[in-house]
Design an enzyme around this catalytic site. Structure first.
Site: not given
Ligand code: 8OZ
Length: 360
Positions: A23, A25, A56, A98, A179, A317-318
């Site tokens: 996932p 962003t 997300a 997500q 979070y 990811g990247r």
């Molecule tokens: C990077 C920038 C903003 C949000 C996460 C949803 O760290 C994020 C996110 C990552 O899970």
């Protein structure tokens, strides 16, 4: 010997390979916090992943913490996501969404008028978020009252139902990266008393109630979850991550979830942070279902992890951002495109849908 390219059944979802798009962003939602046509193209390009975990997505207007993230609370958002899931399915891919509540990692300018971020605590997070004005320190939250928790869980349940209505193969519960769910889990953040504070059982209560609400709504075989025992990001670690995450994994183990996704180490930085250690193999032994790992894996490390039985799936990811055909490149041992880090968050097609495939 199992390879990254072998198929696998995870709960109700049959995957063509074990390479997962993590996932990510990207802050490219259009008006109404909806994925737009560019996002449809972005996910379509990456549909050869065994599984895409779509970015997300806030479960309610109050759950948002960053500019231009696509939500899953409105009927318009469900329709917009349907274009994404249709495109991925047309290419033979699988995609889950997500489900996200940022808790205190937010700013009042991103929330409905008059609202402040909610959390387990009224103490602010360490950090800044991205708003219309650029990077801005997060706002001071208010602690949720215990009698507000049922409505919060209902928001998660509705979001899961919406995700299925939008054509997703399932959902991943975002319980990572400091979070909301981790703001309850960690004793470095949660300063409550009562049923949601204090003991590990109490701090894990919200996460487990959310899991039960979602599995009751859409089925455990369509539900995954992501954890990050060692990620600092906007808060210190728990004083005993092994005990907290061990308890969570043990509680999740009998439920028949599609998968458990663990970020090893500090998200996006290192799998072996200084000064702390978590025995991920012990967590894995406590969970019999599909085990997904993530954080700074390359081809060799991922191949070895799957061959050794350390994990069933590896999320990238990247490298999936900069290589829409990552699966083919890993299979062929082909070089990878360079990531354009300045195009990660916000903007248009540049650094989003314009990375070339080998075929191109
Ligand atoms: C990077 C920038 C903003 C949000 C996460 C949803 O760290 C994020 C996110 C990552 O899970």
């Amino acid at each position: 010997m199992t390879t990254l390219f072998d198929p696998i059944q995870i709960g109700d979802i049959a995957l063509a390979n074990r390479i997962v798009m993590a996932p990510l962003t990207r802050n490219r939602a259009i008006e109404g916090n909806k994925p737009g046509p560019l996002s449809v193209e972005y996910y379509r390009q990456r549909a050869t992943a065994g599984l895409i975990v779509a970015e997300a997505s806030p479960i309610s207007p109050t759950a948002q913490g960053y500019l231009d993230t696509p939500g899953i609370w409105s009927t318009e958002q469900v329709a917009a996501w349907k274009a994404v899931t249709d495109a991925v399915h047309a290419e033979g891919g699988k995609i889950v969404l997500q489900l996200w509540h940022v808790g205190r990692v937010s700013h009042v300018s991103l929330l409905p008028a008059g609202e402040v971020p909610v959390s387990s605590t009224d103490k602010p997070a360490n950090g800044a978020t991205f708003t219309r004005e650029g990077f801005t320190p997060v706002s001071k939250p208010r602690a949720l009252r215990d009698d507000e928790i049922p409505a919060l869980i209902e928001d998660y349940r509705k979001a899961a139902r919406n995700a299925i209505a939008a054509g997703f193969d399932g959902v991943e519960i975002h319980a990572a990266n400091t979070y909301l769910l981790e703001q309850f889990l960690r004793d470095s953040i949660n300063d409550r008393s009562g049923p949601y504070g204090g003991s590990i059982e109490n701090r894990a209560r919200l996460l487990l109630e959310v899991v039960h609400a979602i599995t009751g709504e859409i089925g455990a075989g369509r539900t995954g979850i992501r954890l990050s025992p060692q990620t600092l990001f906007t808060a210190p670690l728990d004083s005993d991550p092994q005990a907290v995450y061990g308890y969570v994994v043990e509680q999740l183990a009998p439920l028949g979830l599609a998968y458990l996704h663990v970020i090893e180490g500090d998200t996006g930085r290192t799998r072996t942070p200084d000064g702390t250690s978590v025995d991920y193999a012990a967590l894995r032994r406590a969970f019999s279902g599909p085990w997904m790992i993530n954080n700074c894996y390359n081809r060799d490390l991922a191949e070895k992890a799957v061959a050794d039985g350390k994990a069933d799936l590896v999320a990238f990811g990247r490298s999936f951002i900069s290589n829409p055909d990552l699966v083919r490149r890993l299979r062929d041992g082909a070089p990878l495109n360079e990531l354009r880090a300045d195009k990660l968050y916000g903007g248009g097609a540049e650094g989003y849908t314009d990375y070339p495939t080998l075929a191109a």
